[in-house]
Motif scaffolding. Sequence first.
Motif, short mmCIF file in Angstrom:
data_model
loop_
_atom_site.label_atom_id
_atom_site.label_comp_id
_atom_site.label_asym_id
_atom_site.label_seq_id
_atom_site.Cartn_x
_atom_site.Cartn_y
_atom_site.Cartn_z
N TRP A 91 5.64 20.30 102.10
CA TRP A 91 6.19 19.06 101.55
C TRP A 91 7.70 19.13 101.71
CZ3 TRP A 91 7.63 18.41 95.84
CH2 TRP A 91 8.06 17.11 95.60
N GLY A 92 8.30 18.06 102.22
CA GLY A 92 9.74 18.02 102.46
C GLY A 92 10.57 17.65 101.26
N TYR B 167 11.63 15.44 97.71
CA TYR B 167 11.62 14.06 97.23
C TYR B 167 11.78 13.02 98.34
CZ TYR B 167 12.28 16.19 92.64
OH TYR B 167 12.14 16.93 91.50
N ASP B 168 12.43 13.38 99.44
CA ASP B 168 12.60 12.42 100.52
C ASP B 168 11.36 12.29 101.39
OD1 ASP B 168 15.22 11.87 99.78
OD2 ASP B 168 16.01 13.53 100.97
N ASP B 169 10.36 13.12 101.18
CA ASP B 169 9.13 13.12 101.98
C ASP B 169 8.03 12.36 101.24
OD1 ASP B 169 7.08 13.62 103.74
OD2 ASP B 169 7.05 15.79 103.39
N ARG B 170 8.22 11.08 101.10
CA ARG B 170 7.27 10.22 100.38
C ARG B 170 5.93 10.15 101.12
NH1 ARG B 170 9.17 4.27 98.82
NH2 ARG B 170 10.78 5.57 97.92
N GLU B 171 5.97 10.14 102.45
CA GLU B 171 4.75 9.98 103.24
C GLU B 171 3.73 11.08 102.96
OE1 GLU B 171 7.90 10.00 104.82
OE2 GLU B 171 7.97 7.83 104.53
N THR B 172 4.20 12.31 102.83
CA THR B 172 3.28 13.41 102.55
C THR B 172 2.61 13.22 101.20
OG1 THR B 172 4.56 14.92 103.93
CG2 THR B 172 3.09 15.93 102.31
N GLN C 10 -0.45 10.91 100.89
CA GLN C 10 -1.77 11.43 101.27
C GLN C 10 -2.68 11.57 100.05
OE1 GLN C 10 -1.80 15.03 103.65
NE2 GLN C 10 0.25 14.56 104.40
N LEU D 108 10.62 6.90 94.07
CA LEU D 108 9.45 7.68 94.45
C LEU D 108 8.35 7.50 93.41
CD1 LEU D 108 7.99 9.76 96.20
CD2 LEU D 108 9.18 11.55 94.91
#
Length: 117
Positions: free
Chosen positions: A43-44, A46-51, A54, A77
Amino acid sequence: MRINEIRDFDGPPVDGYGPGFFRIGGEVHRGAVLVLPTGVVAWGGYDDRETLMQAVGQLDVLFVGTGAEIAHIPSELRRALEEAGLGVEAMASAPAARTYNVLLSEGRRVGVALLPV
């Protein structure tokens, strides 16, 4: 927030953690991770919303471990996840992992996103 009991719901437990890593289902993962019934993915943050998206449809609630200390997650988010139908609970990563494990053992539809401690 509504939590449904699912008897056959399964996911990997968080077995342990330390500086910069988590042991999940017997495997060591470095950095931030998302733990879902389907497994563990990087997971990237807080900026990785796409993950995190899921998890929509798979879970009733997603615990977000904010690292060593409790912190608020970005409101945008939280809003996006909740509008998609996913309950979100933020806490420090250690309590998030413990809470996830307890509810997982009860057969609940939960997941956890963890920032390293």
